[in-house]
Design a protein around this motif. Structure first.
Motif, mmCIF file in Angstrom:
data_model
loop_
_atom_site.group_PDB
_atom_site.id
_atom_site.type_symbol
_atom_site.label_atom_id
_atom_site.label_comp_id
_atom_site.label_asym_id
_atom_site.label_seq_id
_atom_site.Cartn_x
_atom_site.Cartn_y
_atom_site.Cartn_z
ATOM 1 N N SER A 65 0.832 -1.211 0.000
ATOM 2 C CA SER A 65 0.000 0.000 0.000
ATOM 3 C C SER A 65 0.862 1.254 0.000
ATOM 4 O O SER A 65 0.549 2.241 -0.689
ATOM 5 C CB SER A 65 -0.919 -0.002 1.228
ATOM 6 O OG SER A 65 -1.820 -1.081 1.187
ATOM 7 N N ALA A 66 1.956 1.233 0.771
ATOM 8 C CA ALA A 66 2.832 2.411 0.845
ATOM 9 C C ALA A 66 3.437 2.733 -0.512
ATOM 10 O O ALA A 66 3.452 3.903 -0.948
ATOM 11 C CB ALA A 66 3.935 2.173 1.879
ATOM 12 N N PHE A 67 3.936 1.720 -1.222
ATOM 13 C CA PHE A 67 4.533 1.958 -2.533
ATOM 14 C C PHE A 67 3.504 2.466 -3.531
ATOM 15 O O PHE A 67 3.800 3.357 -4.339
ATOM 16 C CB PHE A 67 5.175 0.673 -3.054
ATOM 17 C CG PHE A 67 6.581 0.460 -2.553
ATOM 18 C CD1 PHE A 67 7.584 1.370 -2.834
ATOM 19 C CD2 PHE A 67 6.886 -0.648 -1.782
ATOM 20 C CE1 PHE A 67 8.877 1.187 -2.366
ATOM 21 C CE2 PHE A 67 8.172 -0.845 -1.305
ATOM 22 C CZ PHE A 67 9.172 0.076 -1.592
ATOM 23 N N VAL A 68 2.302 1.931 -3.480
ATOM 24 C CA VAL A 68 1.248 2.369 -4.409
ATOM 25 C C VAL A 68 0.895 3.830 -4.155
ATOM 26 O O VAL A 68 0.727 4.615 -5.103
ATOM 27 C CB VAL A 68 0.010 1.469 -4.267
ATOM 28 C CG1 VAL A 68 -1.180 2.066 -5.019
ATOM 29 C CG2 VAL A 68 0.302 0.076 -4.788
ATOM 30 N N VAL A 105 1.722 11.294 3.129
ATOM 31 C CA VAL A 105 1.736 11.090 4.583
ATOM 32 C C VAL A 105 1.170 9.715 4.927
ATOM 33 O O VAL A 105 1.697 9.002 5.793
ATOM 34 C CB VAL A 105 0.940 12.208 5.287
ATOM 35 C CG1 VAL A 105 0.885 11.959 6.786
ATOM 36 C CG2 VAL A 105 1.560 13.573 4.999
ATOM 37 N N ALA A 106 0.095 9.329 4.242
ATOM 38 C CA ALA A 106 -0.470 8.001 4.470
ATOM 39 C C ALA A 106 0.547 6.915 4.130
ATOM 40 O O ALA A 106 0.683 5.916 4.853
ATOM 41 C CB ALA A 106 -1.743 7.818 3.640
ATOM 42 N N ALA A 107 1.285 7.094 3.035
ATOM 43 C CA ALA A 107 2.319 6.125 2.661
ATOM 44 C C ALA A 107 3.406 6.050 3.727
ATOM 45 O O ALA A 107 3.893 4.960 4.059
ATOM 46 C CB ALA A 107 2.922 6.509 1.315
ATOM 47 N N GLY A 147 4.581 2.826 5.911
ATOM 48 C CA GLY A 147 5.966 2.392 5.974
ATOM 49 C C GLY A 147 6.448 2.219 7.402
ATOM 50 O O GLY A 147 7.159 1.256 7.728
ATOM 51 N N VAL A 148 6.057 3.129 8.283
ATOM 52 C CA VAL A 148 6.419 3.016 9.698
ATOM 53 C C VAL A 148 5.781 1.768 10.307
ATOM 54 O O VAL A 148 6.407 1.042 11.093
ATOM 55 C CB VAL A 148 5.992 4.284 10.467
ATOM 56 C CG1 VAL A 148 6.161 4.099 11.969
ATOM 57 C CG2 VAL A 148 6.801 5.482 9.991
ATOM 58 N N VAL A 195 6.297 -3.700 12.756
ATOM 59 C CA VAL A 195 5.966 -5.129 12.789
ATOM 60 C C VAL A 195 7.205 -5.982 12.534
ATOM 61 O O VAL A 195 7.437 -7.003 13.192
ATOM 62 C CB VAL A 195 4.863 -5.437 11.754
ATOM 63 C CG1 VAL A 195 4.754 -6.931 11.506
ATOM 64 C CG2 VAL A 195 3.525 -4.895 12.233
ATOM 65 N N THR A 196 8.029 -5.566 11.589
ATOM 66 C CA THR A 196 9.219 -6.340 11.244
ATOM 67 C C THR A 196 10.191 -6.435 12.406
ATOM 68 O O THR A 196 10.806 -7.483 12.640
ATOM 69 C CB THR A 196 9.921 -5.713 10.028
ATOM 70 O OG1 THR A 196 8.997 -5.645 8.927
ATOM 71 C CG2 THR A 196 11.124 -6.547 9.611
#
Length: 440
Positions: free
Chosen positions: A79-82, A167-169, A173-174, A179-180
């Protein structure tokens, strides 16, 4: 360190939920600025919402087989990349924006379901009960809804719709990074070597169909979500206009619900495990469901409506964590991905037609009739699970974190029900003896 996983899941949920609330404001505004068409704005938003529930259901077997941590990270980073496409290629045409949101909806559905599945596991690792973990997750969700929407309005007004997508992206990403770095996958269900994807999908459907308690709760979700959508999309705005009130009254009532539900969700996180379950359910659903509709049917002044909506928020924050905890206890851990995503898909089924249902009632019987029909239907829907489910605690769920261990050891078929009562499943001793204890 014991709280690391739970803190990570909750922080990641806060980021993704805030990003989603930002999109609900930024995308319609962006389309309206470009086209001036409310119909096109609604169509573009629907292209994100409709794949959300469907892909959750399809991802159920993968969540159980691959693990929710990986799917959460993969969905958020996709979603972030899109959403970064406008930053690289400039303002996208309307068709490309629509495709972007379809991809975001397809990625966000499984990612959201994955974080939901991680909550009870992370709570158990932190030495906390499922009720506490779910209560905290509910508080995070309600806070993100209130704060995220306000932040979205400010960002769109100051930066514009395109930059709000950036900002949403960044938030997504954060969430991926959190999670990682902080979350560990639970033990995964490898299944049988010859078990296909469709076999796994059918297993989840079979389990839900064979559990009368879960069927009763799912049916309640379908009906109440449909009626909630009818109220929010049609009945509440029309009631306000018919009474000579402006949008401020509607906004204040909804904000009151959100703020009150945050407070009660925190109370549920702190004391929910000690509260009597059936009484808590009844108080919660009766105060938060039909009362919001019937208070409008009674023609009470706006001050009374806002007060009732405040009580509704308190009830909502109490019973929603309880229902989530109930699902965790009733569904074996190896099947939660498949069954919970199927329940979510059914819960969303009535939302697309809720507004149409409200409009049809208005045209057939007028405002007061529509409100009474919806209010009484809501009352019937929420009362049925109160007597169709045995709300007593499972035998193995008395200790902290034991709900999680119960789920790992429970057989994959519902327990036989007693006459007139539906029992929550508990692990069989012979089965439990063969399964190694999961890490604390």
């Amino acid at each position: 360190m014991r709280w690391r996983g739970l803190s990570g899941v909750l922080s990641s949920q806060a980021c993704t939920l805030s990003a989603n609330r930002l999109l609900t404001v930024a995308v319609p505004w962006l389309v309206l600025d470009r086209t001036g068409s409310a119909a096109q704005a609604g169509l573009v938003v629907a292209c994100q919402v409709l794949p959300y529930a469907f892909t959750q259901w399809l991802a159920g077997p993968l969540l159980d087989r691959i693990g929710p941590r990986r799917i959460s990270a993969a969905g958020d980073v996709t979603s972030a990349f899109v959403l970064l496409i406008p930053a690289v290629f400039g303002t996208p045409p309307l068709w490309l924006l629509t495709v972007m949101l379809v991809v975001v909806g397809c990625a966000d559905g499984p990612a959201s379901a994955a974080k939901r599945l991680l909550v009870p596991f992370a709570a158990a690792d932190a030495g906390q009960s499922t009720a506490r973990g779910v209560g905290l997750a509910t508080a995070v969700e309600r806070t993100a809804t209130a704060a995220g929407t306000a932040l979205a309005g400010w960002l769109v007004a100051t930066l514009g719709g395109d930059r709000a997508l950036w900002v949403a992206a960044a938030m997504l990403g954060v969430a991926t990074l959190i999670v990682t770095l902080t979350v560990t996958d639970p033990v995964r269900d490898r299944g049988h070597d010859d078990e296909t994807y469709l076999d796994r999908l059918r297993t989840g459907t079979t389990f839900l169909r064979g559990s009368p308690a879960l069927r009763a709760v799912t049916a309640m979700f379908v009906v109440t979500n449909l009626l909630d959508q009818a109220l929010m999309a049609v009945l509440l705005p029309i009631w306000a206009r018919a009474g000579g009130h402006d949008a401020t009254v509607v906004g204040l009532a909804l904000s009151t619900v959100g703020l009150a539900s945050i407070a009660s969700a925190l109370v549920s996180a702190g004391f929910g495990a000690r509260l009597p379950r059936r009484a808590t359910y009844l108080i919660g659903v009766l105060s938060s469901g039909p009362t919001r509709i019937l208070v409008l049917a009674l023609g009470l002044p706006p001050e009374a409506v806002i007060a009732v909506y405040a009580l509704a928020g308190i009830g909502s924050g109490l019973f929603n964590p309880l229902l989530e905890t109930l699902q965790v206890e009733l569904i074996p851990a190896a099947l939660r991905g498949r069954v919970q995503t199927l329940i979510s898909a059914w819960a969303w089924a009535g939302i697309p037609i809720g507004g149409l249902f409200g409009a049809v009632l208005l045209n057939l019987g007028g405002m007061r009739t529509a409100l009474w029909v919806c209010g009484l239907a809501y009352l019937v829907a929420v009362l049925r699970p109160a007597w169709r489910v045995d709300w007593s605690l499972p035998v193995a769920a008395e200790g902290v974190g034991s709900t999680y261990r119960t789920g790992l050891l429970t057989a994959a078929a519902p327990e036989p029900k007693e006459k007139g009562r539906l029992r929550m499943s508990v692990p069989r001793a012979d089965f439990a003896a063969k399964v190694p204890a999961h890490r604390r």
